[in-house]
Design a protein around this motif. Structure first.
Motif, PDB file in Angstrom:
ATOM      1  N   SER A 125      14.644  25.990 -18.269  1.00  0.00           N
ATOM      2  CA  SER A 125      14.026  24.670 -18.235  1.00  0.00           C
ATOM      3  C   SER A 125      12.729  24.712 -17.438  1.00  0.00           C
ATOM      4  O   SER A 125      11.724  24.118 -17.832  1.00  0.00           O
ATOM      5  CB  SER A 125      14.982  23.642 -17.620  1.00  0.00           C
ATOM      6  N   VAL A 154      23.527  16.877 -15.781  1.00  0.00           N
ATOM      7  CA  VAL A 154      22.551  17.388 -16.745  1.00  0.00           C
ATOM      8  C   VAL A 154      21.132  17.297 -16.179  1.00  0.00           C
ATOM      9  O   VAL A 154      20.341  18.233 -16.291  1.00  0.00           O
ATOM     10  CB  VAL A 154      22.679  16.661 -18.102  1.00  0.00           C
ATOM     11  N   GLU A 155      20.810  16.178 -15.545  1.00  0.00           N
ATOM     12  CA  GLU A 155      19.469  16.022 -14.966  1.00  0.00           C
ATOM     13  C   GLU A 155      19.237  17.046 -13.857  1.00  0.00           C
ATOM     14  O   GLU A 155      18.182  17.681 -13.789  1.00  0.00           O
ATOM     15  CB  GLU A 155      19.270  14.598 -14.440  1.00  0.00           C
ATOM     16  N   ALA A 156      20.225  17.232 -12.999  1.00  0.00           N
ATOM     17  CA  ALA A 156      20.091  18.217 -11.920  1.00  0.00           C
ATOM     18  C   ALA A 156      19.994  19.635 -12.485  1.00  0.00           C
ATOM     19  O   ALA A 156      19.173  20.441 -12.035  1.00  0.00           O
ATOM     20  CB  ALA A 156      21.273  18.098 -10.951  1.00  0.00           C
ATOM     21  N   LEU A 207      17.693  16.692 -24.373  1.00  0.00           N
ATOM     22  CA  LEU A 207      18.993  16.828 -23.701  1.00  0.00           C
ATOM     23  C   LEU A 207      19.908  15.726 -24.183  1.00  0.00           C
ATOM     24  O   LEU A 207      19.596  14.548 -24.023  1.00  0.00           O
ATOM     25  CB  LEU A 207      18.815  16.712 -22.176  1.00  0.00           C
ATOM     26  N   ARG A 264       9.061  23.900 -18.952  1.00  0.00           N
ATOM     27  CA  ARG A 264       8.568  22.580 -18.532  1.00  0.00           C
ATOM     28  C   ARG A 264       7.054  22.488 -18.709  1.00  0.00           C
ATOM     29  O   ARG A 264       6.324  23.390 -18.354  1.00  0.00           O
ATOM     30  CB  ARG A 264       8.949  22.324 -17.076  1.00  0.00           C
ATOM     31  N   GLU A 268      25.564  12.625 -16.731  1.00  0.00           N
ATOM     32  CA  GLU A 268      24.121  12.422 -16.725  1.00  0.00           C
ATOM     33  C   GLU A 268      23.482  13.002 -15.468  1.00  0.00           C
ATOM     34  O   GLU A 268      22.429  13.633 -15.529  1.00  0.00           O
ATOM     35  CB  GLU A 268      23.795  10.929 -16.876  1.00  0.00           C
ATOM     36  N   ARG A 269      24.123  12.801 -14.329  1.00  0.00           N
ATOM     37  CA  ARG A 269      23.620  13.358 -13.067  1.00  0.00           C
ATOM     38  C   ARG A 269      23.629  14.880 -13.102  1.00  0.00           C
ATOM     39  O   ARG A 269      22.668  15.529 -12.670  1.00  0.00           O
ATOM     40  CB  ARG A 269      24.447  12.845 -11.887  1.00  0.00           C
ATOM     41  N   ASP A 282       8.754  20.082 -25.198  1.00  0.00           N
ATOM     42  CA  ASP A 282       9.739  19.047 -24.885  1.00  0.00           C
ATOM     43  C   ASP A 282      11.130  19.597 -25.167  1.00  0.00           C
ATOM     44  O   ASP A 282      11.375  20.158 -26.231  1.00  0.00           O
ATOM     45  CB  ASP A 282       9.496  17.800 -25.740  1.00  0.00           C
ATOM     46  N   HIS A 330      18.836  20.530 -15.318  1.00  0.00           N
ATOM     47  CA  HIS A 330      17.530  20.697 -15.970  1.00  0.00           C
ATOM     48  C   HIS A 330      16.436  21.023 -14.945  1.00  0.00           C
ATOM     49  O   HIS A 330      15.448  21.677 -15.272  1.00  0.00           O
ATOM     50  CB  HIS A 330      17.199  19.435 -16.764  1.00  0.00           C
ATOM     51  N   GLN A 331      16.631  20.601 -13.710  1.00  0.00           N
ATOM     52  CA  GLN A 331      15.683  20.940 -12.646  1.00  0.00           C
ATOM     53  C   GLN A 331      15.953  22.332 -12.076  1.00  0.00           C
ATOM     54  O   GLN A 331      15.055  22.992 -11.557  1.00  0.00           O
ATOM     55  CB  GLN A 331      15.738  19.899 -11.516  1.00  0.00           C
TER      56      GLN A 331
END
Length: 141
Positions: free
Chosen positions: A127, A117-119, A138, A131, A114-115, A135, A121-122
């Motif tokens: 992405s 994927v979130e990172a 993920l 943005r 999860e960490r 939408d 995506h930034q």
């Protein structure tokens, strides 16, 4: 926003969705066909949505690797990202696209995945380009 450009490429399309596209350096050339679902003949060519899905999924893997280095989480060699891209009319007029990414990180614990994927995506340019325009779903699989 300023971008310190490190690489530039050029591609030219002719004939629209029923034509062809190729990069300036000749390394990539593709025949294009409009899918039957969009009123076209179908055919053996690809389409812009398939190209976008391919590019986004490959780019997101690169972002996962960068994020892994930053977070000190090993990204497995068999990481995979499947991008599902849809196209259709928008209620506000014109057409829009949808994008959903399914991310497979075999052997990575859920919290770490999860960490990552979130990172990613930034970090991912795709992405960042999409943005606030669409939408992006993920899902870690």
């Amino acid at each position: 926003m300023s971008i310190d450009v490190k690489y530039v490429t050029r591609a030219t399309a002719t004939g629209g969705r029923d034509g062809e596209a190729r990069t300036e350096d000749g390394r990539f050339a593709v025949k294009l066909s409009t899918p039957k679902e969009l009123g076209g003949p179908g055919g053996d060519g690809t389409n812009p949505e398939q190209l976008f899905a391919s590019g986004y999924s490959a780019c997101f893997i690169g972002a996962l690797k960068v994020a892994g280095g930053q977070l000190k989480i090993r990204v497995p060699q068999d990481v995979s990202v499947t991008a599902t891209v849809g196209i259709g009319p928008r209620s506000a007029g014109g057409f829009g696209i949808t994008a959903d990414l399914e991310i497979s990180l075999p052997g990575v614990e859920r919290a770490d995945a999860e960490r990552l994927v979130e990172a990613a995506h930034q970090i991912c340019p795709y992405s960042n380009a999409t943005r606030n325009n669409l939408d992006v779903g993920l899902t870690i699989v």
